[in-house]
Scaffold this motif. Structure first.
Motif, PDB file in Angstrom:
ATOM      1  N   ALA A  78       0.818  -1.216   0.000  1.00  0.00           N
ATOM      2  CA  ALA A  78       0.000   0.000   0.000  1.00  0.00           C
ATOM      3  C   ALA A  78       0.849   1.262   0.000  1.00  0.00           C
ATOM      4  O   ALA A  78       0.793   2.065  -0.933  1.00  0.00           O
ATOM      5  CB  ALA A  78      -0.949   0.005   1.194  1.00  0.00           C
ATOM      6  N   ASN A  79       1.654   1.464   1.059  1.00  0.00           N
ATOM      7  CA  ASN A  79       2.380   2.722   1.177  1.00  0.00           C
ATOM      8  C   ASN A  79       3.882   2.522   1.009  1.00  0.00           C
ATOM      9  O   ASN A  79       4.333   1.442   0.629  1.00  0.00           O
ATOM     10  CB  ASN A  79       2.038   3.419   2.498  1.00  0.00           C
ATOM     11  CG  ASN A  79       2.418   2.587   3.717  1.00  0.00           C
ATOM     12  OD1 ASN A  79       3.498   2.026   3.806  1.00  0.00           O
ATOM     13  ND2 ASN A  79       1.502   2.491   4.675  1.00  0.00           N
ATOM     14  N   GLY A  93      10.524  10.410   6.807  1.00  0.00           N
ATOM     15  CA  GLY A  93       9.448  10.886   5.935  1.00  0.00           C
ATOM     16  C   GLY A  93       9.628  10.391   4.514  1.00  0.00           C
ATOM     17  O   GLY A  93       9.929   9.220   4.273  1.00  0.00           O
ATOM     18  N   ASN A  94       9.458  11.287   3.561  1.00  0.00           N
ATOM     19  CA  ASN A  94       9.519  10.885   2.155  1.00  0.00           C
ATOM     20  C   ASN A  94      10.890  10.356   1.758  1.00  0.00           C
ATOM     21  O   ASN A  94      10.995   9.456   0.921  1.00  0.00           O
ATOM     22  CB  ASN A  94       9.132  12.059   1.262  1.00  0.00           C
ATOM     23  CG  ASN A  94       7.635  12.261   1.198  1.00  0.00           C
ATOM     24  OD1 ASN A  94       6.878  11.303   1.097  1.00  0.00           O
ATOM     25  ND2 ASN A  94       7.181  13.496   1.270  1.00  0.00           N
ATOM     26  N   THR A 122       5.116  11.073  -3.779  1.00  0.00           N
ATOM     27  CA  THR A 122       5.550  11.430  -2.429  1.00  0.00           C
ATOM     28  C   THR A 122       4.504  12.255  -1.681  1.00  0.00           C
ATOM     29  O   THR A 122       4.633  12.456  -0.479  1.00  0.00           O
ATOM     30  CB  THR A 122       6.871  12.220  -2.485  1.00  0.00           C
ATOM     31  OG1 THR A 122       6.716  13.336  -3.373  1.00  0.00           O
ATOM     32  CG2 THR A 122       8.013  11.346  -2.952  1.00  0.00           C
ATOM     33  N   SER A 123       3.487  12.712  -2.366  1.00  0.00           N
ATOM     34  CA  SER A 123       2.417  13.469  -1.699  1.00  0.00           C
ATOM     35  C   SER A 123       1.116  12.673  -1.690  1.00  0.00           C
ATOM     36  O   SER A 123       0.036  13.225  -1.540  1.00  0.00           O
ATOM     37  CB  SER A 123       2.196  14.812  -2.399  1.00  0.00           C
ATOM     38  OG  SER A 123       1.886  14.623  -3.772  1.00  0.00           O
ATOM     39  N   ASP A 124       1.221  11.363  -1.837  1.00  0.00           N
ATOM     40  CA  ASP A 124       0.047  10.510  -1.945  1.00  0.00           C
ATOM     41  C   ASP A 124      -0.709  10.420  -0.625  1.00  0.00           C
ATOM     42  O   ASP A 124      -0.116  10.448   0.455  1.00  0.00           O
ATOM     43  CB  ASP A 124       0.464   9.111  -2.397  1.00  0.00           C
ATOM     44  CG  ASP A 124      -0.645   8.379  -3.116  1.00  0.00           C
ATOM     45  OD1 ASP A 124      -1.626   7.996  -2.451  1.00  0.00           O
ATOM     46  OD2 ASP A 124      -0.543   8.203  -4.344  1.00  0.00           O
ATOM     47  N   TRP A 142      -6.260   7.344   4.785  1.00  0.00           N
ATOM     48  CA  TRP A 142      -5.841   7.099   3.401  1.00  0.00           C
ATOM     49  C   TRP A 142      -6.903   7.544   2.402  1.00  0.00           C
ATOM     50  O   TRP A 142      -6.570   7.916   1.273  1.00  0.00           O
ATOM     51  CB  TRP A 142      -5.583   5.611   3.195  1.00  0.00           C
ATOM     52  CG  TRP A 142      -4.310   5.112   3.812  1.00  0.00           C
ATOM     53  CD1 TRP A 142      -3.339   5.855   4.427  1.00  0.00           C
ATOM     54  CD2 TRP A 142      -3.875   3.755   3.881  1.00  0.00           C
ATOM     55  NE1 TRP A 142      -2.329   5.038   4.870  1.00  0.00           N
ATOM     56  CE2 TRP A 142      -2.628   3.740   4.547  1.00  0.00           C
ATOM     57  CE3 TRP A 142      -4.406   2.552   3.437  1.00  0.00           C
ATOM     58  CZ2 TRP A 142      -1.914   2.569   4.777  1.00  0.00           C
ATOM     59  CZ3 TRP A 142      -3.699   1.375   3.670  1.00  0.00           C
ATOM     60  CH2 TRP A 142      -2.472   1.384   4.336  1.00  0.00           C
ATOM     61  N   GLY A 143      -8.152   7.441   2.815  1.00  0.00           N
ATOM     62  CA  GLY A 143      -9.268   7.612   1.886  1.00  0.00           C
ATOM     63  C   GLY A 143      -9.658   6.243   1.359  1.00  0.00           C
ATOM     64  O   GLY A 143      -8.988   5.694   0.480  1.00  0.00           O
ATOM     65  N   GLU A 144     -10.711   5.676   1.924  1.00  0.00           N
ATOM     66  CA  GLU A 144     -11.080   4.299   1.563  1.00  0.00           C
ATOM     67  C   GLU A 144     -11.415   4.169   0.083  1.00  0.00           C
ATOM     68  O   GLU A 144     -11.041   3.186  -0.569  1.00  0.00           O
ATOM     69  CB  GLU A 144     -12.266   3.827   2.409  1.00  0.00           C
ATOM     70  CG  GLU A 144     -12.657   2.400   2.131  1.00  0.00           C
ATOM     71  CD  GLU A 144     -13.663   1.851   3.127  1.00  0.00           C
ATOM     72  OE1 GLU A 144     -14.081   0.692   2.963  1.00  0.00           O
ATOM     73  OE2 GLU A 144     -14.028   2.590   4.068  1.00  0.00           O
TER      74      GLU A 144
END
Length: 832
Positions: A78-79, A93-94, A122-124, A142-144
């Protein structure tokens, strides 16, 4: 390729030969590169493992599937792991996310797995925001909708027969893991439903029915148990060893173990199935190869063609390791696959069966192209004038192709794949290559004046594409450069420090700042460097000139910031700029360079983040800091006007520690500073003689003896997942508000616990001696509170304080309360 294997010397002897084993030849003479190519011809099955973070892949099982069975295997993460800690450097961080993403890619190569991510940039929104205890919180952040949409789109694109999330949806698991489990289970039905995200269907994707969904479980719950501990003579190791070799490449997380060859089983539970046969076999009911597909297809001619194709594929595998014999057979099979795909497309097969079979043929074409590439023994060497380019620049690329085989190869062409609007020659015909012959194709590449700057998760800017033609069959394949080609600004501008703290109780007369300017252009640059300051501020000098004669030259300019006598509390920003050749540059280029991954860069505005607030400190407080390399607290407090000395290993071993009122460790110092434990008796003696020692957290897996490291028993909580407060807004109760820790030198108020980031505390102690006092109580919603966030005990004439609150994140994020509370912790006793 050498980058892939850096650092493997620490592995056992059997693993020390891994570079040759996986990519070339092992100690027993196996042609591993060829075997990696031909083994997937055994099967048409595809497998997908889903997880949340880089390192969530089930490495041992994936090695068994991909290398052992030849199953086309992918790991979807996912991330990017941005919220974690860094065991090899100071990137967080990024910057850390970029490292971990590239480690994931390199690790996957060892296992023959393809790594993918749901997070694109990187701004996801799908970001590692730190530990979460629930899937609901994870998907809310995350925003489902976007997360699930991307998962369904990937499944419909990759079309896996079997899906297995790495973790269960249970309360002992990380909320990120649980969220991916929830969505993976839900996707079993939804990926096949055209009414779910119908825009994907309109854009050309087809619904996809996953055939089986398995969950990793204990032996008692398993419906399938698979022995994966077998020794594979081709690789000279077992599949779990191969998995650990891949995990060694997750260096920023300190992964990888030396393990023996021994039995190991994977236990799975069949959670969902779309096939009638549900026996104790992993792929039961799923056509395993084209012979099985022949039995499934009603069209007699197609059935015979599929059966014949599998016989030809099996023969190619049987011809291993004879490259010369495999090449013509792979070319013929490639032609047959292409012709058969056309027949299937034109057939009257059921649409679902047709789509499935066309996908399998497409994958087999992809695999046969790889077999042909390896068997052809064409080696490709790509050189470039510079891996770093700037807008408008022109560079030379040479693609040298060598025939290292024993037969002449025909109709060879070399081309470059670049982004749209990049200018260069079209394909160069190299014609024929006799055995041992080399030819070079030269390209002049012009980068557009408006080319996009480097994006760490984007496709490579330049790739070579090679093709050859034998027996009327075209073979085309791509070849990557040895390192990353990056378009960067002509000047990188990096201010230091990244954060500035102004103490409104005692505004500094001057604040030293430096600005590093680095030349990425292939030309000299005369630049004027200055700072864009808030109203009322000035700098000395106001501007400075730097002369950079060639690419990669860099110069640092020193400024003294002069704030007004009174600074209003709150945030402010200072921007560093460099002007040259009529252009203004204001981008920091963070270079991310480690031997085990390709170079990468993170570009962001060249700004200093400032915050002004009241931060009281004792006069003449002298602090020694044992810097672990994992945080920047010492620099931040030096910047805020504290007298802090970073203690070297030599200092700890022999210096007079009594000169320091307080000694502080960085986070995870027993891991980052081996000399700390070696000198632990000196630390205890320092405390016993009247010193104040502040120990920041260690993890349960870091070196730490619950009985001996601290003066009195102190045991770190395990499993660590249960010993943390992840809600950064969780209520905090100060249980001893009148204690000096909360009154000197700063009067701590409820507001000092506001605006914390990521979490409150990690790795809370679970057991401690009664001589430790406790001071704070906090809990995630619905849970019992922890009281061990700050522990302090008298020892002799001094005091030993242990804290697992995440001050390094708060101070890094310029949270005033984080500074003020930490200042009190390190100032304890200074008023005596």
């Amino acid at each position: 390729m050498k980058r892939l294997w850096y650092g493997m010397m620490s592995i056992l002897l059997v693993l020390s030969v891994l570079p040759q084993v996986v990519l070339g030849e092992n100690q027993d003479g196996h042609d591993v590169e060829l075997w990696n190519a031909v083994k997937p011809l055994d099967t048409t099955v595809t497998f997908l493992n889903t997880g949340a973070h880089p390192d969530d892949e089930r490495s041992d099982f994936l090695a068994y599937l991909s290398r052992g069975l030849g199953v086309k295997t992918a790991s979807l993460i996912a991330n990017r792991g941005e919220g974690g800690q860094n065991a090899i450097g100071n990137e967080l961080g990024n910057g850390l996310g970029i490292i971990r993403s590239n480690e994931m890619i390199e690790a996957a190569k060892v296992n023959g797995v393809k790594a993918y991510h749901l997070s694109d940039t990187t701004s996801d929104a799908i970001y590692d925001f730190g530990f979460s205890k629930s899937p609901e919180e994870t998907l809310e952040k995350w925003g489902e909708e976007v997360t699930y949409s991307r998962l369904i789109e990937f499944i419909r694109t990759y079309q896996p027969d079997v899906v297995m999330p790495s973790f269960l949806n249970v309360d002992s698991q990380h909320g990120h893991h649980r969220a991916i489990n929830v969505l993976s289970v839900k996707a079993f039905e939804d990926a096949a439903d055209p009414a779910v995200f119908p825009e994907q269907i309109k854009n050309g994707l087809e619904p996809w029915q996953i055939k089986k969904l398995y969950l990793p479980v204990s032996r008692d719950e398993a419906t399938v148990s698979i022995e994966i501990g077998d020794y594979d003579p081709v690789y000279g190791m077992s599949y779990p060893q191969l998995g650990e070799a891949s995990r060694y490449l997750h260096k920023s997380q300190g992964m990888g173990r030396d393990i023996p060859v021994e039995p190991r089983q994977v236990h799975l539970k069949l959670a969902e199935s779309a096939v009638p046969e549900n026996s104790d076999k992993l792929f039961e009911g799923i056509p395993y190869d084209f012979a099985a597909w022949a039995d499934k297809v009603s069209d007699k001619e197609l059935s015979e063609s599929l059966g014949s194709l599998q016989q030809k594929l099996d023969r190619i595998v049987e011809l291993y390791p004879d490259r010369g014999a495999i090449l013509p057979d792979s070319q013929k099979a490639l032609r047959d696959v292409r012709e058969l795909a056309g027949k299937v497309a034109a057939s009257k097969l059921d649409q679902d069966v047709k789509n499935d079979l066309l996908h399998k043929l497409e994958l087999k074409e992809e695999q046969l192209l790889e077999v042909s590439r390896v068997a052809s023994e064409l080696s490709v060497d790509i050189s470039i004038g510079s891996y770093v380019l700037t807008q408008g620049e022109q560079t030379e690329v040479e693609v040298t192709v060598t025939n290292e085989g024993n037969q002449k190869l025909h109709h060879i062409e070399a081309a470059l794949l670049t982004p749209e609007n990049w200018k260069h020659e079209k394909a160069v015909k190299l014609k024929h290559l006799k055995p041992g012959e080399s030819k070079t194709a030269s390209f002049t590449v012009k980068v557009p004046d408006d080319a996009e700057y480097f994006e760490p998760y984007a496709e490579a800017s330049i790739q070579a594409q090679l093709s050859f033609k034998e027996n009327g069959v075209d073979t085309t394949f791509g070849s990557d450069l040895d390192n990353t080609v990056s378009v960067l600004p002509e000047l990188g501008v990096t201010p230091d420090p990244a954060n500035i703290t102004v103490n409104t109780a005692d505004v500094q007369e001057t604040i030293p700042v430096s600005v590093k300017v680095k030349n990425y252009a292939d030309a000299s640059q005369e630049a004027t460097v200055s700072l864009n300051l808030p109203a009322g501020w000035s700098s000395e000098p106001a501007m400075a000139e730097v002369n950079l004669e060639k690419r990669f030259d860099e110069r640092s300019v020193s400024f003294n910031l002069i704030p007004p006598s009174e600074v209003e509390e709150g945030d402010f920003t200072i921007r560093a700029i460099a002007k040259a050749n009529g252009k203004t540059h204001h981008t920091t280029v963070q270079e991310i360079k480690y031997e085990h991954v390709n170079d990468s860069y993170y570009l962001y505005p060249s700004s200093i983040n400032g915050v002004a607030f009241e931060l009281l400190k004792p006069e003449n407080l002298k602090v020694g800091y044992i810097d672990s390399g994992f945080d920047s607290i010492a620099d931040s407090f030096i910047n805020a006007g504290f007298d802090i000395t970073k203690l070297t290993p030599e200092d700890l071993a022999s210096a007079d520690l009594s000169q320091y009122d307080t000694i502080v460790t960085g986070i995870r110092a027993t891991l980052g500073r081996e000399d700390l434990l070696a000198n632990n008796d000196r630390i205890k003696e320092y405390v016993h003689n009247g010193g104040h020692f502040v120990m920041q957290y260690v993890t349960a897996s870091d070196p730490w003896d619950a009985e001996l490291t601290a003066p009195y028993r102190l045991k770190i909580g395990t499993p660590s997942i249960r010993w943390r407060v992840t809600d950064e807004n969780a209520d905090v109760t100060v249980t001893k508000p009148d204690h000096p820790l909360f009154n000197y030198p700063n009067k701590i108020a409820d507001s000092d616990w506001d605006n914390w980031v990521q979490e409150r505390g990690l790795y809370f102690p679970m057991e401690w001696d009664e001589r430790y006092e406790t001071f704070v109580s906090m809990a995630d919603p619905g849970e019992d509170p922890f009281t061990s966030g700050i522990l302090m005990a008298e020892y002799g004439e001094g005091t030993y304080l242990y804290t697992n609150l995440v001050f390094y994140r708060q101070i890094g994020a310029q949270v005033p309360g984080g500074y003020r509370i930490f200042a009190n912790l390190i100032s304890y006793g200074a008023d005596r």
